[in-house]
Design a protein around this motif. Structure first.
Motif, mmCIF file in Angstrom:
data_model
loop_
_atom_site.group_PDB
_atom_site.id
_atom_site.type_symbol
_atom_site.label_atom_id
_atom_site.label_comp_id
_atom_site.label_asym_id
_atom_site.label_seq_id
_atom_site.Cartn_x
_atom_site.Cartn_y
_atom_site.Cartn_z
ATOM 1 N N GLN A 88 0.910 -1.268 -0.166
ATOM 2 C CA GLN A 88 -0.239 -0.067 -0.050
ATOM 3 C C GLN A 88 0.896 1.240 0.032
ATOM 4 N N LYS A 90 1.810 5.074 -0.034
ATOM 5 C CA LYS A 90 1.538 6.202 0.599
ATOM 6 C C LYS A 90 2.544 7.442 0.149
ATOM 7 N N SER A 113 -4.141 9.391 -6.271
ATOM 8 C CA SER A 113 -5.350 8.286 -5.700
ATOM 9 C C SER A 113 -5.995 7.617 -6.869
ATOM 10 N N LYS A 118 -2.511 5.875 -1.415
ATOM 11 C CA LYS A 118 -3.020 6.540 -0.325
ATOM 12 C C LYS A 118 -2.228 8.006 -0.329
ATOM 13 N N TYR A 120 -2.023 11.597 1.708
ATOM 14 C CA TYR A 120 -2.190 12.586 2.794
ATOM 15 C C TYR A 120 -1.762 14.001 2.314
ATOM 16 N N CYS A 140 5.802 7.509 4.417
ATOM 17 C CA CYS A 140 5.393 7.475 3.144
ATOM 18 C C CYS A 140 6.656 7.148 2.266
ATOM 19 N N LYS A 195 -11.899 8.133 -1.398
ATOM 20 C CA LYS A 195 -11.590 7.598 -0.106
ATOM 21 C C LYS A 195 -10.271 7.371 0.213
ATOM 22 N N LEU A 196 -9.342 7.577 -0.867
ATOM 23 C CA LEU A 196 -7.821 7.416 -0.634
ATOM 24 C C LEU A 196 -7.304 8.518 -0.269
ATOM 25 N N GLU A 198 -6.599 11.731 2.323
ATOM 26 C CA GLU A 198 -6.796 12.014 3.787
ATOM 27 C C GLU A 198 -6.316 13.369 4.217
#
Length: 575
Positions: A88, A90, A113, A118, A120, A140, A195-196, A198
């Motif tokens: 996953q 980031k 995304s 993911k 941030y 990350c 949704k990915l 944040e």
């Protein structure tokens, strides 16, 4: 003006359904009425330079826009999936106060995304050094910051960081560029997976402030902090978010912010250039300091990685320090603190660059640490930390007003550096000294080193050609004598050859190749020529030194050095 075929072909490629109607209309307008603008916009692809990718915002392959940055981000997404298969992935994204930074940051987040990564994303503008910190804090693999640092208002930019917190360096940067260049614009995935994504803010802010205080505070008594009178300006940039809270948390209570420059504004309305290297940029802060009888002025650039400092000289007048002076002051202070704490055992190093003051080597020798020297740009100092894990990094900087305290942030960091220079100032004032007196004492101990920069702006295609020709001339017709001093050594970082002019001997240099030339004269004077990697400029760096027998003679010695550098600049027709 006739439009060249290759330019027209590149422009016509942007008149397809891949590009939105607004973009297509802008291209059509340039084709019909602004061929010169069309050429500037399409004659090449925007390139990664010393500090990432920077350019004028607008339509075209040589401009910052959603498509050029989208293509970068798609390429990086593909590369991340290659490098971290089955994980996953980031990334963290920050942006500064420039026009379109927030929307471009969201575009970058959308593309990541859309590729299952993911994201941030900071909820508001933040300093560049916090991005480097956040990357490691959030574990990350990659980080992006949308910034053009101190460039003019029409610019924006895109800096890429990797999992160690430092910017991309060879060979990885080349690998990513190859992936990006192989892409078609039609391959960019712009449709986000919300949704990915944040949004982040306070938790990371608090952790960053805590880390900054831990790294840049050195047991200054509370009363001495409260006694230091500080004027601070963010120059309309991101530092207003983090520097005042950091100083307050550290115990500095007399912090006066220049109100006219406190509001983030991509037009930078009160300055010609939001660059603390330019004396004019700090003029309002200095005026406020005189009104309030402040001890020190600190100003930061828009993305808060560089800082300019002014302090009172022996006559009580506010004096601007250059980047080399703040660097040696902070490095000496750190070395002295590490020595006092018994933390120096020969396994430490400080970092500098080939265009910065040679005085850094003198400091390293006096404290029995190594001074590693790299190319311009803090990505090279970050690489030193990564490449030599058996050694501990104390601090380091470069002449262009950047400094890095420890390794929590792997880029120049004006948040920690501002706190550090205030620590130095508070402790000096408490013992009846000053930052300026401390600097002069260093010159008395290690020799008076004086540096000066001449920066020539050459915009556009013709400017680039002129800069290239200047470097060609310096290589093909090397200087043999300057200021009645013979040239004894020439270092050519493009060929990686250092040539002793007196003996004819040549030595291969191990520093990566770069378009830089350095001349050394018999008396140790150093002259460097280097095209900027982030602006349409060619820069000439000068460094000269003389012994200083005692502090009282500093003004006379400084005048000698200033006069000498002025004569050299005149002789080279750069004035």
């Amino acid at each position: 003006m006739e439009i060249e075929k290759d330019i027209l072909d590149r422009a016509n490629a942007w008149l397809t359904p891949v590009f939105d109607n607004k973009t297509q209309e802008a291209v059509k307008e340039m084709i019909s009425s602004s061929p010169a603008d069309l050429k500037e916009s399409f004659y090449k692809n925007l390139e990664f330079g010393t500090g990432g990718m920077r350019g004028v915002m607008g339509v075209g392959t040589n401009r910052i826009n959603k498509y050029t940055l989208g293509k970068n981000t798609q390429g990086i997404s593909n590369y991340l999936h290659q490098q971290f298969p089955g994980q996953q992935i980031k990334v963290v994204i920050a942006y500064d106060c420039r026009h379109n930074s927030n929307t471009l940051a969201k575009t970058v987040a959308d593309v990541f995304s859309a590729n299952g990564i993911k994201v941030y994303l900071f909820s508001d503008l933040r300093p560049t050094p916090e991005l480097s910190f956040a990357l490691k804090y959030l574990k990350c693999q990659c980080g992006i910051v949308l910034t053009a640092s101190h460039n003019p208002p029409e610019y924006n930019g895109y800096k890429v960081y990797w999992e160690d917190g430092g910017q991309l360096v060879p060979p990885q940067d080349g690998e990513i560029i190859n992936v990006i260049e192989a892409l078609e614009y039609a391959e960019i995935k712009f449709q986000p997976d919300e949704k990915l994504i944040e949004y982040i803010d306070k938790e990371v802010d608090d952790a960053f402030i805590k880390s900054s205080i831990e790294n840049a505070s050195f047991n200054t008594p509370a009363k001495d902090k409260e006694n230091l009178n500080i004027v601070f300006t963010s120059l309309h940039g991101t530092s207003i978010k983090l520097v005042p809270p950091t100083l307050a948390k550290a115990g500095y209570t007399k912090v006066h912010i220049v109100p006219e420059q406190a509001e983030p504004n991509g037009d930078f309305p009160t300055v010609k250039s939001p660059n603390p290297e330019e004396p004019e940029a700090l003029s309002m802060a200095v005026a406020l300091a005189d009104k309030l009888n402040a001890d020190i002025v600190v100003g930061t650039d828009p993305d808060c990685d560089r800082l300019g400092v002014a302090v009172r000289n022996n006559d009580g007048k506010m004096t601007l320090l250059n980047g080399n002076q703040t660097m040696v002051l902070m490095t000496h202070y750190l070395l002295e603190k590490w020595k006092t704490q018994g933390k120096i055992d020969g396994k430490q190093f400080i970092g500098s660059t080939i265009v910065s003051t040679p005085m850094m080597m003198e400091l390293a020798s006096a404290y029995d640490v190594e001074c590693k020297v790299g190319l311009t740009g803090f990505k090279w100092i970050a690489k030193m930390i990564k490449d030599f894990p058996q050694q501990k990094f104390i601090g380091g900087g470069e002449e262009s007003f950047g400094y890095m305290v420890g390794d929590a942030v792997r880029d120049k960091d004006a948040v920690a550096a501002t706190l550090l220079i205030c620590e130095i100032a508070a402790q000096a004032k408490a013992k009846g000294s000053s930052v300026y007196k401390e600097l002069i004492e260093l010159y008395a101990e290690f020799g008076f080193y004086k540096e000066y920069l001449v920066s020539l702006t050459k915009k556009g295609i013709s400017g680039l050609q002129e800069i290239n020709q200047m470097m060609v001339d310096l290589r093909e017709n090397p200087l043999k004598e300057i200021y009645n001093e013979r040239v004894v050594m020439v270092e050519d970082y493009q060929s990686s050859i250092a040539k002793n002019i007196m003996t004819g001997e040549e030595e291969m240099m191990t520093i990566p190749k770069s378009n830089v030339l350095i001349y050394y004269l018999e008396d140790g004077t150093k002259i460097c020529a280097r095209p900027s990697g982030t602006e349409p400029k060619i820069k000439f760096y000068f460094s000269a030194h003389l012994p200083l027998d005692r502090a009282e003679n500093a003004a006379a010695v400084e005048k000698q050095l200033d006069d000498k550098i002025k004569e050299i600049i005149s002789e080279l027709n750069l004035s």
